[in-house]
Structure formats: C-alpha cells, structure tokens
Design a protein around this motif. Structure first.
Motif, PDB file in Angstrom:
ATOM      1  N   ILE A   8      20.148 -16.694  -8.003  1.00 13.51           N
ATOM      2  CA  ILE A   8      19.045 -16.310  -8.874  1.00 13.51           C
ATOM      3  C   ILE A   8      17.789 -16.249  -8.016  1.00 13.51           C
ATOM      4  CG2 ILE A   8      17.644 -16.941 -10.861  1.00 13.51           C
ATOM      5  CD1 ILE A   8      20.120 -18.389 -11.966  1.00 13.51           C
ATOM      6  N   ARG A   9      17.190 -15.081  -7.988  1.00 15.02           N
ATOM      7  CA  ARG A   9      15.983 -14.894  -7.190  1.00 15.02           C
ATOM      8  C   ARG A   9      14.763 -14.951  -8.094  1.00 15.02           C
ATOM      9  NH1 ARG A   9      17.856  -9.853  -3.373  1.00 15.02           N
ATOM     10  NH2 ARG A   9      19.557 -10.957  -2.382  1.00 15.02           N
ATOM     11  N   ARG A  10      13.780 -15.662  -7.632  1.00 13.77           N
ATOM     12  CA  ARG A  10      12.505 -15.731  -8.334  1.00 13.77           C
ATOM     13  C   ARG A  10      11.447 -15.169  -7.402  1.00 13.77           C
ATOM     14  NH1 ARG A  10      14.383 -16.376 -13.148  1.00 13.77           N
ATOM     15  NH2 ARG A  10      15.469 -18.314 -13.506  1.00 13.77           N
ATOM     16  N   TYR A  11      10.650 -14.254  -7.913  1.00 14.94           N
ATOM     17  CA  TYR A  11       9.606 -13.631  -7.107  1.00 14.94           C
ATOM     18  C   TYR A  11       8.248 -14.115  -7.584  1.00 14.94           C
ATOM     19  CZ  TYR A  11      13.453 -10.518  -5.890  1.00 14.94           C
ATOM     20  OH  TYR A  11      14.653 -10.013  -5.463  1.00 14.94           O
ATOM     21  N   SER A  12       7.352 -14.352  -6.657  1.00 16.51           N
ATOM     22  CA  SER A  12       6.011 -14.827  -7.007  1.00 16.51           C
ATOM     23  C   SER A  12       5.197 -13.685  -7.608  1.00 16.51           C
ATOM     24  CB  SER A  12       5.301 -15.376  -5.768  1.00 16.51           C
ATOM     25  OG  SER A  12       5.046 -14.323  -4.861  1.00 16.51           O
ATOM     26  N   GLU A  13       4.176 -14.056  -8.355  1.00 13.42           N
ATOM     27  CA  GLU A  13       3.287 -13.062  -8.961  1.00 13.42           C
ATOM     28  C   GLU A  13       2.628 -12.179  -7.899  1.00 13.42           C
ATOM     29  OE1 GLU A  13       2.805 -12.605 -12.407  1.00 13.42           O
ATOM     30  OE2 GLU A  13       4.490 -14.000 -12.530  1.00 13.42           O
ATOM     31  N   PRO A  14       2.097 -12.770  -6.813  1.00 13.73           N
ATOM     32  CA  PRO A  14       1.485 -11.909  -5.790  1.00 13.73           C
ATOM     33  C   PRO A  14       2.474 -10.913  -5.167  1.00 13.73           C
ATOM     34  CG  PRO A  14       0.808 -14.179  -5.468  1.00 13.73           C
ATOM     35  CD  PRO A  14       1.868 -14.180  -6.520  1.00 13.73           C
ATOM     36  N   PHE A  15       3.728 -11.336  -5.007  1.00 13.43           N
ATOM     37  CA  PHE A  15       4.737 -10.438  -4.450  1.00 13.43           C
ATOM     38  C   PHE A  15       4.989  -9.266  -5.399  1.00 13.43           C
ATOM     39  CE2 PHE A  15       9.177  -9.092  -3.988  1.00 13.43           C
ATOM     40  CZ  PHE A  15       9.168  -8.688  -2.662  1.00 13.43           C
ATOM     41  N   LYS A  16       5.106  -9.565  -6.688  1.00  8.17           N
ATOM     42  CA  LYS A  16       5.342  -8.515  -7.684  1.00  8.17           C
ATOM     43  C   LYS A  16       4.187  -7.513  -7.682  1.00  8.17           C
ATOM     44  CE  LYS A  16       7.852 -11.631 -10.757  1.00  8.17           C
ATOM     45  NZ  LYS A  16       7.841 -12.320 -12.056  1.00  8.17           N
ATOM     46  N   LEU A  17       2.965  -8.051  -7.656  1.00  8.66           N
ATOM     47  CA  LEU A  17       1.793  -7.174  -7.664  1.00  8.66           C
ATOM     48  C   LEU A  17       1.699  -6.350  -6.381  1.00  8.66           C
ATOM     49  CD1 LEU A  17      -0.764  -9.620  -9.302  1.00  8.66           C
ATOM     50  CD2 LEU A  17       0.327  -7.625 -10.355  1.00  8.66           C
ATOM     51  N   LYS A  18       2.146  -6.950  -5.260  1.00  5.04           N
ATOM     52  CA  LYS A  18       2.164  -6.218  -3.996  1.00  5.04           C
ATOM     53  C   LYS A  18       3.108  -5.021  -4.091  1.00  5.04           C
ATOM     54  CE  LYS A  18       3.628  -6.574   0.762  1.00  5.04           C
ATOM     55  NZ  LYS A  18       4.618  -7.164   1.602  1.00  5.04           N
ATOM     56  N   ILE A  19       4.280  -5.238  -4.668  1.00  8.62           N
ATOM     57  CA  ILE A  19       5.254  -4.152  -4.835  1.00  8.62           C
ATOM     58  C   ILE A  19       4.659  -3.056  -5.718  1.00  8.62           C
ATOM     59  CG2 ILE A  19       7.530  -3.533  -5.763  1.00  8.62           C
ATOM     60  CD1 ILE A  19       7.659  -5.136  -3.163  1.00  8.62           C
ATOM     61  N   LEU A  20       4.014  -3.444  -6.822  1.00 13.99           N
ATOM     62  CA  LEU A  20       3.418  -2.452  -7.722  1.00 13.99           C
ATOM     63  C   LEU A  20       2.277  -1.705  -7.035  1.00 13.99           C
ATOM     64  CD1 LEU A  20       3.440  -4.320 -11.151  1.00 13.99           C
ATOM     65  CD2 LEU A  20       5.091  -2.674 -10.250  1.00 13.99           C
ATOM     66  N   ASP A  21       1.517  -2.392  -6.189  1.00 16.57           N
ATOM     67  CA  ASP A  21       0.449  -1.724  -5.435  1.00 16.57           C
ATOM     68  C   ASP A  21       1.027  -0.704  -4.463  1.00 16.57           C
ATOM     69  OD1 ASP A  21      -1.633  -2.994  -6.705  1.00 16.57           O
ATOM     70  OD2 ASP A  21      -1.795  -4.593  -5.209  1.00 16.57           O
ATOM     71  N   GLU A  22       2.123  -1.086  -3.803  1.00 15.45           N
ATOM     72  CA  GLU A  22       2.763  -0.147  -2.883  1.00 15.45           C
ATOM     73  C   GLU A  22       3.309   1.063  -3.635  1.00 15.45           C
ATOM     74  OE1 GLU A  22       5.461  -1.645   0.065  1.00 15.45           O
ATOM     75  OE2 GLU A  22       4.325  -3.494   0.283  1.00 15.45           O
ATOM     76  N   LEU A  23       3.809   0.822  -4.828  1.00 11.36           N
ATOM     77  CA  LEU A  23       4.320   1.917  -5.652  1.00 11.36           C
ATOM     78  C   LEU A  23       3.174   2.832  -6.073  1.00 11.36           C
ATOM     79  CD1 LEU A  23       6.890   3.032  -6.958  1.00 11.36           C
ATOM     80  CD2 LEU A  23       6.455   1.553  -8.906  1.00 11.36           C
ATOM     81  N   THR A  24       2.008   2.258  -6.314  1.00 14.17           N
ATOM     82  CA  THR A  24       0.829   3.016  -6.719  1.00 14.17           C
ATOM     83  C   THR A  24       0.382   3.988  -5.631  1.00 14.17           C
ATOM     84  OG1 THR A  24       0.086   1.174  -8.087  1.00 14.17           O
ATOM     85  CG2 THR A  24      -1.548   2.825  -7.545  1.00 14.17           C
ATOM     86  N   THR A  25       0.510   3.565  -4.370  1.00 13.47           N
ATOM     87  CA  THR A  25       0.075   4.434  -3.274  1.00 13.47           C
ATOM     88  C   THR A  25       0.907   5.703  -3.202  1.00 13.47           C
ATOM     89  OG1 THR A  25       1.512   3.365  -1.644  1.00 13.47           O
ATOM     90  CG2 THR A  25      -0.739   2.501  -1.880  1.00 13.47           C
ATOM     91  N   GLY A  26       2.154   5.643  -3.673  1.00 12.36           N
ATOM     92  CA  GLY A  26       2.991   6.839  -3.704  1.00 12.36           C
ATOM     93  C   GLY A  26       3.730   7.125  -2.414  1.00 12.36           C
ATOM     94  N   LYS A  27       3.580   6.271  -1.424  1.00 11.32           N
ATOM     95  CA  LYS A  27       4.291   6.500  -0.162  1.00 11.32           C
ATOM     96  C   LYS A  27       5.790   6.278  -0.330  1.00 11.32           C
ATOM     97  CE  LYS A  27       0.397   5.261   2.751  1.00 11.32           C
ATOM     98  NZ  LYS A  27      -0.142   4.303   3.718  1.00 11.32           N
ATOM     99  N   LEU A  28       6.140   5.285  -1.136  1.00  7.53           N
ATOM    100  CA  LEU A  28       7.549   4.982  -1.403  1.00  7.53           C
ATOM    101  C   LEU A  28       7.780   4.979  -2.905  1.00  7.53           C
ATOM    102  CD1 LEU A  28       8.079   1.984   1.061  1.00  7.53           C
ATOM    103  CD2 LEU A  28       8.758   4.347   1.427  1.00  7.53           C
ATOM    104  N   ASN A  29       8.966   5.413  -3.313  1.00  7.69           N
ATOM    105  CA  ASN A  29       9.297   5.346  -4.735  1.00  7.69           C
ATOM    106  C   ASN A  29      10.027   4.020  -5.022  1.00  7.69           C
ATOM    107  OD1 ASN A  29      12.042   5.656  -4.057  1.00  7.69           O
ATOM    108  ND2 ASN A  29      11.949   7.870  -4.310  1.00  7.69           N
TER     109      ASN A  29
END
Length: 95
Positions: A8-29
């Motif tokens: 069971i993996r638990r991800y921190s809030e900052p990690f989740k937000l980092k992923i969403l920020d990277e998704l926002t940039t549009g460089k990676l889907n």
C-alpha cells in the motif's frame, strides 16, 4: 511476504500537488507521468478529482468543418424522409 500481501503506497500532499503541477505544464501527460513516477493514471485521476482540478481531466473536443456539418444535416433530413416512408409503408400494409 505472503502471496496475498499487497503493498500500500501513501503519497504526501506536496508530492500529489507536484504531479498535478507537472501535468499542468503540459510537457507530460498522465500516462507519461505515471510511468516516470510509478503511479497508475487512475490514481492521478483521483488526485485531480480530490483537488478539484477539472481543467486537467481529459476533455473531448469535436471539430467539424462546414462540409461535415452540411453532410450531417443532409443525412438527418434523409433519415426523417426514410422514417416517413417506412411509416407510410406500415400504414399501407395494415390497410
């Protein structure tokens, strides 16, 4: 470790937000980010819903040319005509 044990993996809030920020940039889907970080795209979808980032969800956009729109209208008219003819044929058969 037993056969039925799951990791069971638990991800921190900052990690989740980092992923969403990277998704926002549009460089990676989502799929590329998931592969890079070992996260399922469905997990990223859950984070998008959790943080109310609907702008990052997949949206379907249909682009139609004028020719396509004209053709669709013609086909819709033809369908209506065929329905009327079928109805008339059924009524004639009943009589």
């Amino acid at each position: 470790m037993y056969k039925n044990d799951k990791v069971i993996r638990r991800y921190s809030e900052p990690f989740k937000l980092k992923i969403l920020d990277e998704l926002t940039t549009g460089k990676l889907n989502k799929y590329q980010l998931g592969k890079a970080y070992g996260i399922a795209p469905t997990t990223i979808n859950e984070w998008i819903k959790k943080y109310n980032r609907k702008d990052l969800m997949n949206t379907r956009i249909t682009v139609k040319t004028k020719d396509e729109i004209t053709r669709i209208k013609e086909l819709q008219k033809e369908i209506e005509q065929l329905k009327k003819l079928l109805l008339k044929k059924d009524l004639d058969a009943m009589v």
